[in-house]
Design a protein around this motif. Structure first.
Motif, PDB file in Angstrom:
ATOM      1  N   VAL A  75       0.822  -1.201   0.000  1.00  0.00           N
ATOM      2  CA  VAL A  75       0.000   0.000   0.000  1.00  0.00           C
ATOM      3  C   VAL A  75       0.861   1.258   0.000  1.00  0.00           C
ATOM      4  CG1 VAL A  75      -1.681   1.344   1.328  1.00  0.00           C
ATOM      5  CG2 VAL A  75      -1.980  -1.115   1.083  1.00  0.00           C
ATOM      6  N   SER A  76       1.842   1.306   0.912  1.00  0.00           N
ATOM      7  CA  SER A  76       2.634   2.535   1.036  1.00  0.00           C
ATOM      8  C   SER A  76       3.470   2.823  -0.206  1.00  0.00           C
ATOM      9  CB  SER A  76       3.535   2.456   2.271  1.00  0.00           C
ATOM     10  OG  SER A  76       4.412   1.355   2.179  1.00  0.00           O
ATOM     11  N   SER A  77       3.754   1.802  -1.020  1.00  0.00           N
ATOM     12  CA  SER A  77       4.549   2.010  -2.226  1.00  0.00           C
ATOM     13  C   SER A  77       3.717   2.418  -3.438  1.00  0.00           C
ATOM     14  CB  SER A  77       5.331   0.742  -2.575  1.00  0.00           C
ATOM     15  OG  SER A  77       4.446  -0.333  -2.867  1.00  0.00           O
ATOM     16  N   LEU A  78       2.391   2.497  -3.275  1.00  0.00           N
ATOM     17  CA  LEU A  78       1.554   2.944  -4.380  1.00  0.00           C
ATOM     18  C   LEU A  78       1.889   4.390  -4.747  1.00  0.00           C
ATOM     19  CD1 LEU A  78      -1.909   1.511  -3.256  1.00  0.00           C
ATOM     20  CD2 LEU A  78      -0.518   0.698  -5.170  1.00  0.00           C
ATOM     21  N   PRO A  79       1.690   4.784  -5.997  1.00  0.00           N
ATOM     22  CA  PRO A  79       1.935   6.187  -6.366  1.00  0.00           C
ATOM     23  C   PRO A  79       1.107   7.121  -5.498  1.00  0.00           C
ATOM     24  CG  PRO A  79       1.567   4.837  -8.326  1.00  0.00           C
ATOM     25  CD  PRO A  79       1.260   3.963  -7.144  1.00  0.00           C
ATOM     26  N   ALA A  80       1.692   8.253  -5.167  1.00  0.00           N
ATOM     27  CA  ALA A  80       0.997   9.212  -4.318  1.00  0.00           C
ATOM     28  C   ALA A  80      -0.299   9.679  -4.963  1.00  0.00           C
ATOM     29  CB  ALA A  80       1.898  10.408  -4.028  1.00  0.00           C
ATOM     30  N   GLY A  81      -1.340   9.801  -4.136  1.00  0.00           N
ATOM     31  CA  GLY A  81      -2.598  10.352  -4.623  1.00  0.00           C
ATOM     32  C   GLY A  81      -2.562  11.865  -4.598  1.00  0.00           C
ATOM     33  N   PRO A  82      -3.681  12.500  -4.902  1.00  0.00           N
ATOM     34  CA  PRO A  82      -3.720  13.966  -4.978  1.00  0.00           C
ATOM     35  C   PRO A  82      -3.307  14.677  -3.700  1.00  0.00           C
ATOM     36  CG  PRO A  82      -5.666  13.028  -6.018  1.00  0.00           C
ATOM     37  CD  PRO A  82      -4.944  11.896  -5.351  1.00  0.00           C
ATOM     38  N   THR A  83      -3.566  14.081  -2.536  1.00  0.00           N
ATOM     39  CA  THR A  83      -3.200  14.754  -1.292  1.00  0.00           C
ATOM     40  C   THR A  83      -1.717  14.633  -0.975  1.00  0.00           C
ATOM     41  OG1 THR A  83      -3.579  12.824   0.136  1.00  0.00           O
ATOM     42  CG2 THR A  83      -5.491  14.235  -0.356  1.00  0.00           C
ATOM     43  N   GLY A  84      -1.064  13.628  -1.539  1.00  0.00           N
ATOM     44  CA  GLY A  84       0.338  13.382  -1.231  1.00  0.00           C
ATOM     45  C   GLY A  84       0.561  12.593   0.038  1.00  0.00           C
ATOM     46  N   PRO A  87      -1.619   6.345   1.176  1.00  0.00           N
ATOM     47  CA  PRO A  87      -2.790   6.028   0.341  1.00  0.00           C
ATOM     48  C   PRO A  87      -4.104   5.901   1.097  1.00  0.00           C
ATOM     49  CG  PRO A  87      -0.908   4.803  -0.448  1.00  0.00           C
ATOM     50  CD  PRO A  87      -0.458   5.498   0.815  1.00  0.00           C
ATOM     51  N   TRP A  88      -4.084   5.336   2.331  1.00  0.00           N
ATOM     52  CA  TRP A  88      -5.336   5.215   3.073  1.00  0.00           C
ATOM     53  C   TRP A  88      -5.841   6.580   3.510  1.00  0.00           C
ATOM     54  CZ3 TRP A  88      -9.426   2.637   3.159  1.00  0.00           C
ATOM     55  CH2 TRP A  88     -10.292   2.600   4.245  1.00  0.00           C
ATOM     56  N   LEU A  89      -4.938   7.429   4.008  1.00  0.00           N
ATOM     57  CA  LEU A  89      -5.345   8.788   4.354  1.00  0.00           C
ATOM     58  C   LEU A  89      -5.832   9.531   3.119  1.00  0.00           C
ATOM     59  CD1 LEU A  89      -2.604  10.051   6.848  1.00  0.00           C
ATOM     60  CD2 LEU A  89      -4.871   9.128   7.360  1.00  0.00           C
ATOM     61  N   ASP A  90      -5.157   9.335   2.011  1.00  0.00           N
ATOM     62  CA  ASP A  90      -5.561   9.983   0.761  1.00  0.00           C
ATOM     63  C   ASP A  90      -6.997   9.623   0.412  1.00  0.00           C
ATOM     64  OD1 ASP A  90      -4.655  11.387  -1.888  1.00  0.00           O
ATOM     65  OD2 ASP A  90      -5.519   9.472  -2.551  1.00  0.00           O
ATOM     66  N   ILE A  91      -7.340   8.338   0.549  1.00  0.00           N
ATOM     67  CA  ILE A  91      -8.706   7.890   0.256  1.00  0.00           C
ATOM     68  C   ILE A  91      -9.705   8.564   1.189  1.00  0.00           C
ATOM     69  CG2 ILE A  91     -10.253   5.893   0.516  1.00  0.00           C
ATOM     70  CD1 ILE A  91      -7.961   4.194  -0.688  1.00  0.00           C
ATOM     71  N   LEU A  92      -9.415   8.569   2.476  1.00  0.00           N
ATOM     72  CA  LEU A  92     -10.376   9.101   3.449  1.00  0.00           C
ATOM     73  C   LEU A  92     -10.564  10.608   3.281  1.00  0.00           C
ATOM     74  CD1 LEU A  92      -9.297   7.100   6.619  1.00  0.00           C
ATOM     75  CD2 LEU A  92     -11.163   6.585   5.022  1.00  0.00           C
ATOM     76  N   ILE A  93      -9.486  11.329   3.055  1.00  0.00           N
ATOM     77  CA  ILE A  93      -9.596  12.777   2.857  1.00  0.00           C
ATOM     78  C   ILE A  93     -10.380  13.085   1.593  1.00  0.00           C
ATOM     79  CG2 ILE A  93      -8.281  14.874   2.357  1.00  0.00           C
ATOM     80  CD1 ILE A  93      -6.053  13.698   4.176  1.00  0.00           C
ATOM     81  N   ARG A  94     -10.062  12.401   0.523  1.00  0.00           N
ATOM     82  CA  ARG A  94     -10.780  12.634  -0.744  1.00  0.00           C
ATOM     83  C   ARG A  94     -12.246  12.238  -0.623  1.00  0.00           C
ATOM     84  NH1 ARG A  94      -7.477   9.412  -5.031  1.00  0.00           N
ATOM     85  NH2 ARG A  94      -8.930  10.382  -6.523  1.00  0.00           N
ATOM     86  N   LEU A  95     -12.509  11.132   0.096  1.00  0.00           N
ATOM     87  CA  LEU A  95     -13.888  10.685   0.283  1.00  0.00           C
ATOM     88  C   LEU A  95     -14.708  11.751   0.991  1.00  0.00           C
ATOM     89  CD1 LEU A  95     -16.004   8.370   0.178  1.00  0.00           C
ATOM     90  CD2 LEU A  95     -15.070   7.582   2.367  1.00  0.00           C
TER      91      LEU A  95
END
Length: 283
Positions: A75-84, A87-95
């Motif tokens: 999970v942590s090696s996935l490309p950074a999402g829009p929040t940077g 990845p799990w935090l990125d999902i929750l913030i975007r959600l």
């Protein structure tokens, strides 16, 4: 993308339904993270979607919790999402910020990261008889990492948030409603019909008005994004401690992450663990 653990149904251009389907427990692991990121990409770019219902295709489990056995590097090696962020935090913030209104229709267990997910959605409706929510991390010696220490006090107040977090207990639908953990509960047989009617009603209203109202509510109520990364760091640090690993090992021996009584009644199981020697208190 082909979804394997999500069933995505576009009931209309304005109303989508997403069912979690990762038997036997709906654990949140790398595959689900990848699929949720893709789903958010779709939701953020679709100009017509107004309401999204999240529900479960698995009896007894909405989202059980994080898959503890999964390699965290996947999970942590996935490309950074829009929040940077992670990845799990990125999902929750975007959600929490996606323009559409998001609704969790909770039937079954939503603990740990599952609870973090429903708290990141806008509205939570739950089965009175068959919903169980909780943040069990402290019972294993870990700190919740997905934003609950920021989201829950803003939702239900400081005292009740601390009760839920430090008790690591199970909160049934009725008590969750009383505390404000969920918006309301309904008899299990009525939950689906109620959620569908609510979502269909909202989906017929002016899209711009709905989105603008959500944006104003977000501005008044969401925690700042920068509060979340320290919590995720604390989770990884606390979960790797020897005493935390020992507690987790006891839970796995009792059936954690299996279709078992331990998973069904995790709050009770945490209270039955052998307590390891406590480390010196930090001063």
């Amino acid at each position: 993308m082909t979804y394997e653990q999500l069933r995505v149904t576009r009931t209309s251009p304005a109303l989508w339904r997403v069912a979690f389907d990762a038997p036997p427990l709906n654990l949140i692991g790398p595959r689900m993270v990848i699929e949720l990121r893709e789903l958010l990409d779709e939701l953020e770019s679709d100009p017509l979607v107004s309401v999204v219902i999240f529900e479960s295709a698995i009896e007894d489990y909405f989202l059980a919790h994080w898959d503890i056995t999964a390699d965290p590097e996947l999970v942590s090696s996935l490309p950074a999402g829009p929040t940077g962020y992670h990845p799990w935090l990125d999902i929750l913030i975007r959600l929490s910020k996606v323009p559409a209104i998001t609704i969790s229709a909770i039937r079954g267990r939503a603990r740990g990261a599952g609870s973090e997910f429903v708290l990141a959605t806008d509205i939570r409706f739950a089965s009175r008889e068959n919903a169980v929510l909780g943040q069990f991390e402290v019972g294993t010696g870990a700190v919740p990492g997905g934003g609950t220490p920021s989201r829950l006090p803003r939702l239900i107040g400081r005292g009740r948030a601390l009760e839920i977090l430090v008790s690591a207990g199970d909160y049934d639908g009725e008590l969750a409603e009383r505390y404000g953990y969920v918006n309301r509960t309904l008899p299990d047989a009525e939950l689906g019909e109620f959620v569908t009617a609510f979502a269909e009603r909202v989906s017929t209203f002016d899209l711009r008005a709905v989105q603008e109202v959500k944006a104003f509510v977000n501005a008044a109520s969401l925690a700042p994004d920068e509060e979340f990364p320290p919590q995720m760091d604390a989770f990884w640090a606390s979960a790797s401690r020897p005493e935390s690993q020992a507690r987790a090992g006891q839970l796995f021996a009792r059936g954690l992450q299996q279709a078992s009584e331990t998973e069904l009644n995790l709050g009770d199981a945490l209270g039955q663990l052998d307590v390891p020697e406590q480390p010196p208190r930090v001063r």
